[in-house]
Scaffold this motif. Structure first.
Motif, PDB file in Angstrom:
ATOM      1  N   LYS A 317      11.886  61.541 -57.712  1.00  0.00           N
ATOM      2  CA  LYS A 317      12.750  62.521 -58.386  1.00  0.00           C
ATOM      3  C   LYS A 317      11.926  63.539 -59.171  1.00  0.00           C
ATOM      4  O   LYS A 317      12.419  64.163 -60.111  1.00  0.00           O
ATOM      5  N   GLN A 318      10.678  63.702 -58.780  1.00  0.00           N
ATOM      6  CA  GLN A 318       9.763  64.512 -59.586  1.00  0.00           C
ATOM      7  C   GLN A 318      10.214  65.963 -59.744  1.00  0.00           C
ATOM      8  O   GLN A 318       9.949  66.587 -60.765  1.00  0.00           O
ATOM      9  N   ASN A 319      10.878  66.471 -58.734  1.00  0.00           N
ATOM     10  CA  ASN A 319      11.307  67.864 -58.822  1.00  0.00           C
ATOM     11  C   ASN A 319      12.814  68.015 -58.911  1.00  0.00           C
ATOM     12  O   ASN A 319      13.364  69.058 -58.592  1.00  0.00           O
ATOM     13  N   ASN A 320      13.458  66.947 -59.378  1.00  0.00           N
ATOM     14  CA  ASN A 320      14.903  66.994 -59.546  1.00  0.00           C
ATOM     15  C   ASN A 320      15.211  67.627 -60.914  1.00  0.00           C
ATOM     16  O   ASN A 320      15.021  67.021 -61.966  1.00  0.00           O
ATOM     17  N   HIS A 321      15.663  68.867 -60.891  1.00  0.00           N
ATOM     18  CA  HIS A 321      15.827  69.617 -62.144  1.00  0.00           C
ATOM     19  C   HIS A 321      16.877  69.017 -63.060  1.00  0.00           C
ATOM     20  O   HIS A 321      16.707  69.008 -64.277  1.00  0.00           O
ATOM     21  N   GLU A 322      17.951  68.492 -62.468  1.00  0.00           N
ATOM     22  CA  GLU A 322      19.000  67.907 -63.332  1.00  0.00           C
ATOM     23  C   GLU A 322      18.465  66.700 -64.111  1.00  0.00           C
ATOM     24  O   GLU A 322      18.757  66.543 -65.285  1.00  0.00           O
ATOM     25  N   VAL A 323      17.684  65.872 -63.427  1.00  0.00           N
ATOM     26  CA  VAL A 323      17.138  64.680 -64.084  1.00  0.00           C
ATOM     27  C   VAL A 323      16.163  65.085 -65.198  1.00  0.00           C
ATOM     28  O   VAL A 323      16.212  64.558 -66.313  1.00  0.00           O
ATOM     29  N   LYS A 324      15.308  66.043 -64.919  1.00  0.00           N
ATOM     30  CA  LYS A 324      14.359  66.519 -65.940  1.00  0.00           C
ATOM     31  C   LYS A 324      15.114  67.062 -67.160  1.00  0.00           C
ATOM     32  O   LYS A 324      14.777  66.786 -68.303  1.00  0.00           O
ATOM     33  N   GLU A 325      16.159  67.825 -66.868  1.00  0.00           N
ATOM     34  CA  GLU A 325      16.990  68.415 -67.910  1.00  0.00           C
ATOM     35  C   GLU A 325      17.620  67.321 -68.797  1.00  0.00           C
ATOM     36  O   GLU A 325      17.648  67.438 -70.013  1.00  0.00           O
ATOM     37  N   GLN A 326      18.083  66.243 -68.156  1.00  0.00           N
ATOM     38  CA  GLN A 326      18.667  65.130 -68.915  1.00  0.00           C
ATOM     39  C   GLN A 326      17.629  64.500 -69.841  1.00  0.00           C
ATOM     40  O   GLN A 326      17.856  64.330 -71.029  1.00  0.00           O
ATOM     41  N   LEU A 327      16.476  64.158 -69.285  1.00  0.00           N
ATOM     42  CA  LEU A 327      15.457  63.432 -70.045  1.00  0.00           C
ATOM     43  C   LEU A 327      14.876  64.257 -71.185  1.00  0.00           C
ATOM     44  O   LEU A 327      14.639  63.751 -72.274  1.00  0.00           O
ATOM     45  N   PHE A 328      14.632  65.530 -70.917  1.00  0.00           N
ATOM     46  CA  PHE A 328      13.924  66.345 -71.909  1.00  0.00           C
ATOM     47  C   PHE A 328      14.854  67.151 -72.811  1.00  0.00           C
ATOM     48  O   PHE A 328      14.394  67.756 -73.772  1.00  0.00           O
ATOM     49  N   TYR A 329      16.150  67.189 -72.497  1.00  0.00           N
ATOM     50  CA  TYR A 329      17.008  68.048 -73.305  1.00  0.00           C
ATOM     51  C   TYR A 329      18.415  67.474 -73.537  1.00  0.00           C
ATOM     52  O   TYR A 329      18.798  67.184 -74.668  1.00  0.00           O
ATOM     53  N   LEU A 330      19.147  67.297 -72.452  1.00  0.00           N
ATOM     54  CA  LEU A 330      20.582  67.006 -72.588  1.00  0.00           C
ATOM     55  C   LEU A 330      20.908  65.688 -73.292  1.00  0.00           C
ATOM     56  O   LEU A 330      21.821  65.635 -74.120  1.00  0.00           O
ATOM     57  N   ASN A 331      20.169  64.627 -72.968  1.00  0.00           N
ATOM     58  CA  ASN A 331      20.489  63.330 -73.580  1.00  0.00           C
ATOM     59  C   ASN A 331      20.384  63.420 -75.102  1.00  0.00           C
ATOM     60  O   ASN A 331      21.266  62.962 -75.829  1.00  0.00           O
ATOM     61  N   ALA A 332      19.278  64.018 -75.572  1.00  0.00           N
ATOM     62  CA  ALA A 332      19.112  64.157 -77.031  1.00  0.00           C
ATOM     63  C   ALA A 332      20.195  65.046 -77.615  1.00  0.00           C
ATOM     64  O   ALA A 332      20.761  64.769 -78.678  1.00  0.00           O
ATOM     65  N   LYS A 333      20.523  66.116 -76.902  1.00  0.00           N
ATOM     66  CA  LYS A 333      21.532  67.054 -77.406  1.00  0.00           C
ATOM     67  C   LYS A 333      22.904  66.352 -77.553  1.00  0.00           C
ATOM     68  O   LYS A 333      23.618  66.560 -78.523  1.00  0.00           O
ATOM     69  N   ASN A 334      23.227  65.505 -76.582  1.00  0.00           N
ATOM     70  CA  ASN A 334      24.515  64.809 -76.624  1.00  0.00           C
ATOM     71  C   ASN A 334      24.567  63.698 -77.659  1.00  0.00           C
ATOM     72  O   ASN A 334      25.611  63.416 -78.228  1.00  0.00           O
ATOM     73  N   ILE A 335      23.438  63.047 -77.875  1.00  0.00           N
ATOM     74  CA  ILE A 335      23.437  61.890 -78.787  1.00  0.00           C
ATOM     75  C   ILE A 335      23.293  62.312 -80.248  1.00  0.00           C
ATOM     76  O   ILE A 335      23.960  61.793 -81.131  1.00  0.00           O
ATOM     77  N   PHE A 336      22.397  63.261 -80.510  1.00  0.00           N
ATOM     78  CA  PHE A 336      22.112  63.631 -81.899  1.00  0.00           C
ATOM     79  C   PHE A 336      22.926  64.839 -82.326  1.00  0.00           C
ATOM     80  O   PHE A 336      22.485  65.980 -82.214  1.00  0.00           O
ATOM     81  N   ARG A 337      24.134  64.558 -82.750  1.00  0.00           N
ATOM     82  CA  ARG A 337      24.959  65.663 -83.260  1.00  0.00           C
ATOM     83  C   ARG A 337      25.930  65.118 -84.307  1.00  0.00           C
ATOM     84  O   ARG A 337      26.260  63.944 -84.326  1.00  0.00           O
ATOM     85  N   ARG A 338      26.355  66.029 -85.134  1.00  0.00           N
ATOM     86  CA  ARG A 338      27.304  65.636 -86.179  1.00  0.00           C
ATOM     87  C   ARG A 338      28.714  65.629 -85.651  1.00  0.00           C
ATOM     88  O   ARG A 338      29.063  66.389 -84.772  1.00  0.00           O
TER      89      ARG A 338
END
Ligand SMILES: [Zn+2]
Length: 338
Positions: A317-338
């Motif tokens: 999955k090295q070039n799977n953009h959705e997966v990279k986006e999840q790991l490096f951005y989206l997961n944190a954005k969804n979890i860490f919010r008020r």
């Protein structure tokens, strides 16, 4: 020691930095970073630190920005910011981080609470000012075989966090193997809490029994893992394979992630960190054992990202953009919010 040269790219890292600049998504949230400012009159490096967590007396946000601009000039960079893990006042840490977050929208502030803080105080802070809670095990708890998660995060605190559906960053008193039973019970009891297990449950070197513990964790969807200081691609691959990319969060543990070094397995289910620089917490008789190899040590920050890249490669999955986006951005954005 010239402080600033610690954070400049070394010759053997140049090629990797260029490669990662091209590979990483354009927007990144570092899900585990420490940031704090101490009073004047202290050097930035603490010459008498007895543990890695006490290496720096101070590490303000501007310094992170300076280091990152040298590393990932192409990346828009945000961070889940926690105060100092050393022995400084949590109150000062929290005030500093909260103030920063009011003027920098790329800082997601984490509350550092102390044992004597009431659950009401913690609840108020989470409602008004912070996106998550971190509490630390004491040194005694870290070395105690009997230490429990609720010794670090008391039940009344967990109830308050649950009421507010917040996240906690959980540095397990020991590791995921010994803490999994209690963790499963708590994740079942407090279903609104997002349990972000720091350092992949303190597993820095691969163990073949890791898959069994991960299979257990899979059953509770409110448990996630962060990659802070984990640079073993097999560990990351196992987590991604079992839990999926929605439950792993990129985190660096910077500024400790800026240290150059590696973890090695020393047997008996233990690993140790070998550092390029002989900081005060590095035993001289151990440091001389790897004096040749240490020249090739890379910044852990690079190693952590490389291990994620290699893990994705293992899973094709090295070039799977959705997966990279999840790991490096989206997961944190969804979890860490008020
Ligand atoms: Zn940390």
């Amino acid at each position: 020691m010239d402080f600033y040269s610690l954070f400049e790219i070394q010759e053997h890292e140049k090629e990797i930095v260029v490669m990662l600049n091209n590979w990483l998504p354009v927007g990144i949230i570092d899900g585990h970073l420490h940031c704090w400012q101490n009073h004047f009159g202290r050097t930035l490096i603490n010459p008498s630190a007895k543990i890695p967590g006490a290496t720096f007396n101070s590490f303000p946000w501007e310094l992170h920005l300076w280091v990152m601009s040298g590393l990932f000039f192409r990346v828009r960079w945000s961070a889940v910011a926690i105060g100092s893990p050393g022995d400084f006042s949590a109150n000062n840490n929290n005030n500093y981080i909260h103030k920063l977050s009011t003027t920098n929208h790329n800082i997601l502030p984490v509350l550092l609470a102390e044992r004597w803080n009431s659950s009401l105080f913690i609840e108020r802070m989470l409602v008004r000012k912070f996106v998550a809670l971190k509490m630390y095990p004491t040194r005694k708890q870290k070395s105690s075989l009997a230490a429990k998660i609720t010794d670090v995060f008391p039940n009344e605190v967990l109830e308050a966090v649950n009421k507010n559906s917040s996240a906690i960053i959980l540095h397990l008193p020991r590791d995921i193997f010994s803490g999994v039973g209690e963790l499963m019970d708590l994740a079942d009891k407090y279903r609104n809490i997002k349990f972000v297990i720091a350092h992949m449950g303190n597993i820095y070197c691969y163990r073949s029994d890791l898959r069994f513990v991960l299979r257990e964790i899979k059953k509770r969807t409110n448990i996630l893992l962060d990659t802070a200081m984990v640079a073993d691609s097999q560990v990351v691959a196992e987590a991604l394979r079992t839990l999926g990319p929605g439950r792993v969060i990129f985190g660096s543990d910077a500024p400790f992630g800026y240290l150059r070094g590696r973890y090695i397995d020393v047997g008996d289910k233990k690993s140790i960190f070998q550092s390029q620089i002989p900081f005060n917490w590095v035993a001289p008789n151990v440091h001389c054992l790897y004096k040749e190899e240490k020249k090739g040590f890379r910044m852990m920050y690079l190693n952590i990202i490389l291990s994620i890249k290699d893990a994705l490669n293992i899973l094709d999955k090295q070039n799977n953009h959705e997966v990279k986006e999840q790991l490096f951005y989206l997961n944190a954005k969804n979890i860490f919010r008020r």
